[in-house]
Structures are given as structure tokens and as C-alpha cells.
Design an enzyme around this catalytic site. Structure first.
Site, PDB file in Angstrom:
ATOM      1  N   ASP A   1      -8.132  -7.240   0.710  1.00 55.16           N
ATOM      2  CA  ASP A   1      -7.154  -7.442   1.783  1.00 55.16           C
ATOM      3  C   ASP A   1      -7.834  -7.071   3.094  1.00 55.16           C
ATOM      4  OD1 ASP A   1      -6.626  -4.274   1.524  1.00 55.16           O
ATOM      5  OD2 ASP A   1      -5.780  -5.005   3.420  1.00 55.16           O
TER       6      ASP A   1
ATOM      7  N   ASP B   1       0.857  -1.174   0.000  1.00 52.58           N
ATOM      8  CA  ASP B   1       0.000   0.000   0.000  1.00 52.58           C
ATOM      9  C   ASP B   1       0.903   1.238   0.000  1.00 52.58           C
ATOM     10  OD1 ASP B   1      -0.899  -0.238   3.549  1.00 52.58           O
ATOM     11  OD2 ASP B   1       0.969   0.301   2.552  1.00 52.58           O
ATOM     12  N   SER B   2       0.313   2.419  -0.086  1.00 52.42           N
ATOM     13  CA  SER B   2       1.131   3.632  -0.268  1.00 52.42           C
ATOM     14  C   SER B   2       1.593   4.207   1.060  1.00 52.42           C
ATOM     15  CB  SER B   2       0.304   4.700  -0.977  1.00 52.42           C
ATOM     16  OG  SER B   2      -0.773   5.078  -0.107  1.00 52.42           O
TER      17      SER B   2
ATOM     18  N   GLY C   1      -0.270   6.041   3.109  1.00 54.47           N
ATOM     19  CA  GLY C   1      -1.082   7.196   3.519  1.00 54.47           C
ATOM     20  C   GLY C   1      -2.157   6.864   4.534  1.00 54.47           C
TER      21      GLY C   1
ATOM     22  N   GLY D   1     -11.633   4.543   0.415  1.00 53.14           N
ATOM     23  CA  GLY D   1     -12.633   5.332   1.133  1.00 53.14           C
ATOM     24  C   GLY D   1     -13.833   4.546   1.595  1.00 53.14           C
TER      25      GLY D   1
HETATM   26  O1  SQO Z   1      -9.014   4.673   0.770  1.00 48.40           O
HETATM   27  C1  SQO Z   1      -8.038   3.994   1.124  1.00 48.40           C
HETATM   28  N1  SQO Z   1      -6.806   4.278   0.632  1.00 48.40           N
HETATM   29  C2  SQO Z   1      -5.717   3.572   1.011  1.00 48.40           C
HETATM   30  N2  SQO Z   1      -5.771   2.572   1.875  1.00 48.40           N
HETATM   31  C3  SQO Z   1      -6.985   2.235   2.427  1.00 48.40           C
HETATM   32  C4  SQO Z   1      -7.039   1.214   3.375  1.00 48.40           C
HETATM   33  C5  SQO Z   1      -8.263   0.894   3.964  1.00 48.40           C
HETATM   34  N3  SQO Z   1      -8.581   0.001   4.944  1.00 48.40           N
HETATM   35  C6  SQO Z   1      -9.909   0.170   5.156  1.00 48.40           C
HETATM   36  N4  SQO Z   1     -10.607  -0.475   6.075  1.00 48.40           N
HETATM   37  C7  SQO Z   1      -9.908  -1.335   6.994  1.00 48.40           C
HETATM   38  C8  SQO Z   1     -10.891  -1.723   8.036  1.00 48.40           C
HETATM   39  N5  SQO Z   1     -10.222  -2.669   8.914  1.00 48.40           N
HETATM   40  C9  SQO Z   1     -11.102  -3.824   9.074  1.00 48.40           C
HETATM   41  C10 SQO Z   1     -10.510  -4.793  10.076  1.00 48.40           C
HETATM   42  O2  SQO Z   1     -10.209  -4.135  11.298  1.00 48.40           O
HETATM   43  C11 SQO Z   1      -9.304  -3.014  11.158  1.00 48.40           C
HETATM   44  C12 SQO Z   1      -9.898  -2.000  10.199  1.00 48.40           C
HETATM   45  N6  SQO Z   1     -10.444   1.095   4.342  1.00 48.40           N
HETATM   46  C13 SQO Z   1      -9.430   1.584   3.583  1.00 48.40           C
HETATM   47  C14 SQO Z   1      -9.389   2.599   2.648  1.00 48.40           C
HETATM   48  C15 SQO Z   1      -8.156   2.930   2.071  1.00 48.40           C
END
Ligand code: SQO
Length: 375
Positions: free
Chosen positions: A269, A95-96, A98, A219
Site C-alpha cells: 500500500d 490499518d491499526s 498507531g 518498520g
Molecule cells: O511499521 C508499521 N506499522 C504500521 N503501519 C506502518 C505504516 C507505514 N508506512 C510506511 N511508510 C510510508 C512512507 N510513505 C511513502 C509515501 O509518502 C508518505 C510516506 N512505513 C510504515 C510502517 C508501518
């Protein structure tokens, strides 16, 4: 050394919006729909890399934020790259950074240029720009690289969603420029826009005009209800090129994954299966078992004697309850393996069902199993 194969995506069957296919990389194929175990700091916690492969995983996720802090991207590069460092010779998506800067780091300052922050480990100051993020992911020798973006949580004001979406588009442009011409790796753009259809459409159109090897839907899984996530997916996947992989970031639980596959997503993921395993929760055909619960302490039954996973047949629930309650390391190891195996069985079942035109029935039968009981 022959020119490495460019990354290529081939669809083999579709059923409605659901698709199955493969992504070919010079480190091997990725069967889609694919679930990527999260290998945060160059390890899928409590698992040997060969055990991760045995669960059926074709690809792992590595976190740029953690690796840039410890051991450092230049250090991993000088040691031969992330694959040799952790001895996982198949594809890796990074991932980046951010998202984790915004969720883990301290003293964050976001500007047009990028984000400066202090490490949550030792307080040292760092900067992440689109250019530096691409440089780090290239130093790691990642096979699929993500643009730097800004993800905001939901609910949010439309102005805020628009600002973050437009910034992410500009950062996508800069990420693409910094990536340059690296046929042996893929660069994915990330669609933003919150839960607003017009902003999401603008983001998808903007990314398409920049041109990426794949498109992530960002998002989401940021606090919104599942029906909002599904509505956004139903609206946005048709706006994404059908001949490129679509990756839903951070998702999710098995029910989320089935619903997202039905809406055209190819890659997932989530830390959930490994994190839940370390906390005593396991995923089975019958649903989730909380092995911390005292009701298991005398239960001689295996987790699931019909499971293809030997660990679901050889250990009693009482034994796993004991390991969890005593916080034995072996408990985290076994439960992580059980959960990752279940996730891979889920996406493998989906791939086969889509190929045979019976995905809807597969999803309905899988959901029915979760509520059939026998827990
Ligand atoms: O827009 C995004 N841009 C770059 N990386 C992300 C990673 C992301 N990860 C989640 N949700 C993760 C939710 N997890 C579920 C399990 O418990 C921890 C949180 N939403 C995400 C959105 C983005």
C-alpha cells in the site's frame, strides 16, 4: 445467511522468492502481488469507487486513525459499515491507527496500555489500545485487520528497536485475544525489529507462535535507504510462513515494489501514486513525468499512446500541464487515475510474469523502460 467464507490464501506459482496467488475473502478475491490504493478517509482521493476498481484494484486500504476521528467508528457501524458507507463492496484492509497517531496526532503519550493523543483536527483527546483498535476495525467491518504496533524510524539505537519490537509483540498477543474468533475477517501481525536481523527474527518467531492469518513487515519505508529495506526483506521473508500473505506496509515507488516482490512480498500500500498525481507527477512506462514543468506547455503528444489506459492516450501533455498549473480539480482526478492504473499494470504484469517464470526479465525490462527516455 450462510456462514461467510473464511479468508484463504492460495499460491499458484513461484519464481525464486517471488510468488503469485490469491487471497479469497467473502467480499471477493485479491490477486497477489497486490497493490492497495489508500482510501484514507473513506475515499481514494479524487476517484469514484468504480473508477478505482477499473484501474484493476481488488482491495483498498482504510485508515483507522482518520476514520475514528471523523466520522467515528460507531457512526460508520450504525450506517452499515465502511463498505456500504463508501460503496466499495470488495475487500478493505484497515490499518491499526498507531502509525498515523505517531505521525499526525498531537500530545501523544505511549504506555504499555496503548497510546493517548489529541486529534490533529480539533484537539479532542483519544486513546488507542490493541483492544480498541481491533474494536474500531471490526466496527468498520474491515476484511483484513492489523494489530496495533509501534513503528520507529531508522536509524535507531538497538535498545530502542528492541523495546518497540517487544512492545509490538505484546500488543500482537492482545490484538489476537481481542480479535477472538471472526472467520470472515483476517488478522495480520506486524514484524518489527528495525534493521537488526536478530530482532527481526525474534519478532517473526514471536508472531508465528501467536499465530496470524497474514504477516506484515513493518518498520520499513521510514527513512532508511532502499538497500537497507531490501536487506531486511531478504533476511525476514524466509522466516515468515510461506502459506500466509506477506504485506510490506507503506511501500512504495515502482522500483521498491519490484524489488520487494523479488524478495517474497505479496501485498503493498502507498499514498504515493495518488499523492504524486495531485502534485502533477505521473508514472509512465518511461518513468516519472513532472507535468508542472513548463517544457510541457506546448507538447501536443499524449502521455503514452501505447498505454492500455485511455487517459494516457486521449489528453495531451499540454492539456494536463494546463490543468496542473491552474490547479483544476480535473487535473487531480486524471493524474490519480493514471498513476493508480500504472501501479495496477505493474503488479498485474508481475503476477503474469511470475506465473510464466519470467519475473526477472519482466523487472529488468520494466526498469530499462524507466531510463529509456521519451519523457
Ligand atoms: O511499521 C508499521 N506499522 C504500521 N503501519 C506502518 C505504516 C507505514 N508506512 C510506511 N511508510 C510510508 C512512507 N510513505 C511513502 C509515501 O509518502 C508518505 C510516506 N512505513 C510504515 C510502517 C508501518
Amino acid at each position: 445467511m450462510p456462514e461467510p467464507l473464511p479468508v484463504a490464501f492460495t499460491l499458484s506459482a513461484t519464481e525464486g522468492q517471488a510468488r503469485t496467488g490469491r487471497i479469497d475473502t467473502h467480499r471477493g478475491e485479491i490477486r497477489t502481488p497486490a497493490f492497495m490504493p489508500v482510501g484514507t478517509a473513506a475515499t481514494v482521493k479524487a476517484m469514484y469507487p468504480e473508477q478505482v476498481r477499473e484501474t484493476g484494484a481488488d482491495i483498498l486500504l482504510g485508515n483507522t486513525y482518520h476514520l475514528m476521528l471523523r466520522p467515528g467508528a460507531e457512526r460508520v457501524a450504525s450506517l452499515g459499515g465502511l463498505h456500504d458507507f463508501m460503496d466499495w463492496q470488495r475487500p478493505i484492509l484497515t490499518d491499526s491507527g498507531g502509525f498515523q497517531v505517531m505521525s499526525l496526532a498531537k500530545l501523544r503519550r505511549m504506555t504499555e496500555r496503548g497510546v493517548t493523543f489529541r486529534s490533529h483536527v480539533d484537539g479532542s483527546s483519544h486513546e488507542l489500545t490493541p483492544e480498541r483498535s481491533i474494536e474500531i476495525q471490526t466496527l468498520l467491518d474491515s476484511d483484513i485487520i492489523m494489530q496495533l504496533d509501534e513503528c520507529i524510524s531508522l536509524p535507531a539505537e538497538r535498545k530502542e528497536m528492541e523495546r518497540a519490537m517487544e512492545l509490538s509483540l505484546r500488543w500482537g498477543e492482545r490484538s489476537k485475544a481481542a480479535f477472538g474468533d471472526q472467520p470472515q475477517r483476517a488478522l495480520f501481525g506486524i514484524v518489527q525489529g528495525g534493521d537488526d536481523p536478530e530482532l527481526r527474527a525474534r519478532s517473526a518467531a514471536g508472531l508465528r507462535s501467536i499465530g496470524f492469518d497474514g504477516y506484515a513487515v513493518g518498520g520499513l519505508a521510514v527513512g532508511e535507504p532502499q538497500e537497507v529495506m531490501f536487506r531486511v526483506l531478504s533476511e525476514i521473508t524466509p522466516e515468515l510462513p510461506s502459506d500466509r500473505p506477506r504485506y510490506l506496509m507503506g511501500v512504495g515507488k515502482p522500483d521498491d515494489i519490484l524489488g520487494a516482490i523479488a524478495r517474497g512480498i505479496d501485498m503493498f500500500d502507498c499514498v504515493h501514486p495518488t499523492r504524486a498525481g495531485r502534485h502533477g507527477h505521473i508514472y509512465t512506462r518511461f518513468g516519472v513525468l513532472n507535468l508542472k514543468n513548463a517544457r510541457h506547455k506546448d507538447d501536443p503528444r499524449p502521455v503514452d499512446e501505447t498505454s492500455p489506459n485511455r487517459n494516457c492516450r486521449r489528453f495531451s501533455r499540454a492539456y494536463l500541464h494546463h490543468l496542473v498549473r491552474t490547479e483544476e480539480i480535473l487535473g487531480a482526478m486524471i493524474l490519480s487515475q493514471i498513476n493508480l492504473s500504472y501501479y495496477q499494470e505493474l503488479v498485474d504484469g508481475a503476477r503474469q510474469a511470475i506465473a510464466e517464470g519470467r519475473f526477472e526479465d519482466f523487472a529488468a525490462a520494466t526498469r530499462a523502460g524507466w531510463s529509456a527516455g521519451d519523457l
